[in-house]
Design an enzyme around this catalytic site. Sequence first.
Site, PDB file in Angstrom:
ATOM      1  N   GLY A 104       0.795  -1.226   0.000  1.00  0.00           N
ATOM      2  CA  GLY A 104       0.000   0.000   0.000  1.00  0.00           C
ATOM      3  C   GLY A 104       0.827   1.274   0.000  1.00  0.00           C
ATOM      4  O   GLY A 104       0.293   2.379   0.084  1.00  0.00           O
ATOM      5  N   ARG A 154      -3.601  13.299  -4.894  1.00  0.00           N
ATOM      6  CA  ARG A 154      -4.058  13.375  -6.284  1.00  0.00           C
ATOM      7  C   ARG A 154      -5.460  13.970  -6.323  1.00  0.00           C
ATOM      8  O   ARG A 154      -6.305  13.648  -5.511  1.00  0.00           O
ATOM      9  CB  ARG A 154      -4.063  11.959  -6.863  1.00  0.00           C
ATOM     10  CG  ARG A 154      -4.541  11.882  -8.279  1.00  0.00           C
ATOM     11  CD  ARG A 154      -4.089  10.604  -8.946  1.00  0.00           C
ATOM     12  NE  ARG A 154      -4.898   9.453  -8.554  1.00  0.00           N
ATOM     13  CZ  ARG A 154      -4.669   8.224  -9.018  1.00  0.00           C
ATOM     14  NH1 ARG A 154      -3.660   7.994  -9.839  1.00  0.00           N
ATOM     15  NH2 ARG A 154      -5.421   7.216  -8.633  1.00  0.00           N
ATOM     16  N   ASP A 230      -8.803  -0.251 -16.083  1.00  0.00           N
ATOM     17  CA  ASP A 230      -8.888   0.375 -14.757  1.00  0.00           C
ATOM     18  C   ASP A 230      -8.102   1.689 -14.722  1.00  0.00           C
ATOM     19  O   ASP A 230      -8.165   2.417 -13.738  1.00  0.00           O
ATOM     20  CB  ASP A 230      -8.377  -0.572 -13.661  1.00  0.00           C
ATOM     21  CG  ASP A 230      -7.031  -1.184 -13.998  1.00  0.00           C
ATOM     22  OD1 ASP A 230      -6.937  -1.859 -15.032  1.00  0.00           O
ATOM     23  OD2 ASP A 230      -6.071  -0.969 -13.235  1.00  0.00           O
ATOM     24  N   ASP A 240      -3.157   7.677 -13.883  1.00  0.00           N
ATOM     25  CA  ASP A 240      -2.147   6.661 -13.642  1.00  0.00           C
ATOM     26  C   ASP A 240      -0.843   6.936 -14.389  1.00  0.00           C
ATOM     27  O   ASP A 240      -0.609   6.413 -15.486  1.00  0.00           O
ATOM     28  CB  ASP A 240      -2.659   5.246 -13.985  1.00  0.00           C
ATOM     29  CG  ASP A 240      -1.859   4.201 -13.220  1.00  0.00           C
ATOM     30  OD1 ASP A 240      -0.620   4.330 -13.183  1.00  0.00           O
ATOM     31  OD2 ASP A 240      -2.446   3.289 -12.642  1.00  0.00           O
TER      32      ASP A 240
HETATM   33  P1  AMP Z   1      -1.848   0.420 -11.192  1.00  0.00           P
HETATM   34  O1  AMP Z   1      -0.435   0.197 -11.496  1.00  0.00           O
HETATM   35  O2  AMP Z   1      -2.078   1.683 -10.456  1.00  0.00           O
HETATM   36  O3  AMP Z   1      -2.768   0.342 -12.366  1.00  0.00           O
HETATM   37  O4  AMP Z   1      -2.262  -0.713 -10.149  1.00  0.00           O
HETATM   38  C1  AMP Z   1      -2.880  -1.941 -10.410  1.00  0.00           C
HETATM   39  C2  AMP Z   1      -3.440  -2.529  -9.127  1.00  0.00           C
HETATM   40  O5  AMP Z   1      -2.390  -2.864  -8.227  1.00  0.00           O
HETATM   41  C3  AMP Z   1      -4.342  -1.566  -8.365  1.00  0.00           C
HETATM   42  O6  AMP Z   1      -5.418  -2.283  -7.828  1.00  0.00           O
HETATM   43  C4  AMP Z   1      -3.440  -1.008  -7.301  1.00  0.00           C
HETATM   44  O7  AMP Z   1      -4.148  -0.566  -6.175  1.00  0.00           O
HETATM   45  C5  AMP Z   1      -2.574  -2.218  -6.960  1.00  0.00           C
HETATM   46  N1  AMP Z   1      -1.277  -1.825  -6.398  1.00  0.00           N
HETATM   47  C6  AMP Z   1      -0.251  -1.240  -7.034  1.00  0.00           C
HETATM   48  N2  AMP Z   1       0.786  -0.993  -6.199  1.00  0.00           N
HETATM   49  C7  AMP Z   1       0.411  -1.454  -4.979  1.00  0.00           C
HETATM   50  C8  AMP Z   1       1.017  -1.501  -3.684  1.00  0.00           C
HETATM   51  N3  AMP Z   1       2.235  -1.007  -3.464  1.00  0.00           N
HETATM   52  N4  AMP Z   1       0.310  -2.047  -2.685  1.00  0.00           N
HETATM   53  C9  AMP Z   1      -0.914  -2.537  -2.875  1.00  0.00           C
HETATM   54  N5  AMP Z   1      -1.550  -2.519  -4.056  1.00  0.00           N
HETATM   55  C10 AMP Z   1      -0.917  -1.987  -5.099  1.00  0.00           C
HETATM   56 MG    MG Z   2      -3.992   2.237 -11.856  1.00  0.00          MG
END
Ligand code: AMP
Ligand code: MG
Length: 468
Positions: A104, A154, A230, A240
């Site tokens: 997180g 953000r 997403d 993103d």
């Molecule tokens: P994204 O790269 O933002 O499109 O993320 C894809 C998914 O992975 C989303 O559901 C994010 O919330 C999750 N995610 C990415 N990085 C983390 C992290 N460090 N901890 C928990 N979830 C993550």
């Molecule tokens: Mg994303």
Amino acid sequence: MTTTTTAASPEFDTTFASPAKELGINTQWLASDEALQVLAGNQTAMGSAPMAQAYAGHQFGSFNPKLGDGRAHLLGEIVAPNGQRFDLQLKGSGPTPYSRRGDGRSPMGPVIREYLLSEAMAALGVPTTRSLAAVATGETVMRQGPAPGAVLTRIAPSHIRVGTFEYFAMQGDEDGVKKLADYCLQRHFSHLANHQQPYLSLFNEVMERQAKLIAQWQGFGFIHGVMNTDNMLICGATVDYGPCAFMDQFDPEKVFSSIDRQGRYRYNQQPGIGQWNLTRLAQALLPLMHTDGEKALAHAQQALDNYVKHYGAAYPRVMSNKLGFSEPQPSDQGLTEQLLAIMAEHQLDFTLCFRYLVDQIATDAFHQALGDAFIAPDELILWQQRLATDSQSQEQRYQQMKLANPAFIARNHQVAVAIRAAEDKGDYQPFYALLKVLQCPNDYQPTLRAFALAPEPQEVVQHTFCGT
Ligand code: AMP
Ligand code: MG
């Protein structure tokens, strides 16, 4: 919400807080200790009811039914002085029910990257989420190695994604899809609420906004890098800033993202991927388009065909602005393709090459910055002939081209310098200096020459990472 020990960025300078001014947030408050606690996720602001949002999504073509805010959460909404409603979200603030195996958190590098790129996009006039603040947490997060942690604040018109619709649709929750669509109509598209088929109108307008957005990306050589459903917002803003990048040398096949091994999200694929993603949205919205499944499908198909029309109008407009024409003409397509082919063949810098064309209209200081001619004069003859048929005055043309062809983009190698200084030495000056330049991307000054230049061979960044 989790606790995070904080260390404020010592040089916080309110003159950089341009989104704050638009949102009516007191910039003095932003510099206060209370703001620091709130924006680090340590303290809940009065009136805030934090939550993490669920969503699903197609990632690199495969459906993932359960994604969600895994390293982000919503603090709430604010209403700007102009009446517009915005989400305020913390990114990197700790685990949520959607974190799965993730921590997180976010390292400082991706926070700085998102800050610089999103603010650069805003200054270029591209719809985007904004960055209100970045806070160093004082904690260490583990990625390839240890890295200092940070939290980004953000701002978005909303965080509702194509994947948010998919989340309810895949559960067969038609009522959920309808509630979400009604909410979107009310929040972003209230002018469509009285339409005979508001959901079809909603879909059409999302499509039009996305087509325009992607046309703008193409015009600035911006590669999003992770166009999963997403990561596509219903409101039509870029979201993103993970492995995205502005291209230096023009290459239509360019991919930066280290995880995009098939090149699914390469530069010249972006418009087509936009349509693919919108097809996923149409699928999710089908039950709202008509009670009869066959008819719903026919409506959706007909609407989707409009994407080509929307993009086919938006992209020539973008290129026409860049080339200095008052109105796009059908025959300009060949001219644009020819120019891009010259750029690809000679591996010219995308941004500098277009800015070089501005200099052909009215010599400005940029000319001296660039030095040698970029394109052989005989390769510009067709463009010059086309300009001669256009009635726009030189001054109008110059102003239009200057706006469409920035001198400064968030170049990878410069972003990397700002990140290294902050991460390694706690030195935020390179970040502030770059941010200031990116906030006025069209106004070249000789003192800022170093920011305009393409990277030296040893400085070129070939790959970008999500980094989370
Ligand atoms: P994204 O790269 O933002 O499109 O993320 C894809 C998914 O992975 C989303 O559901 C994010 O919330 C999750 N995610 C990415 N990085 C983390 C992290 N460090 N901890 C928990 N979830 C993550
Ligand atoms: Mg994303």
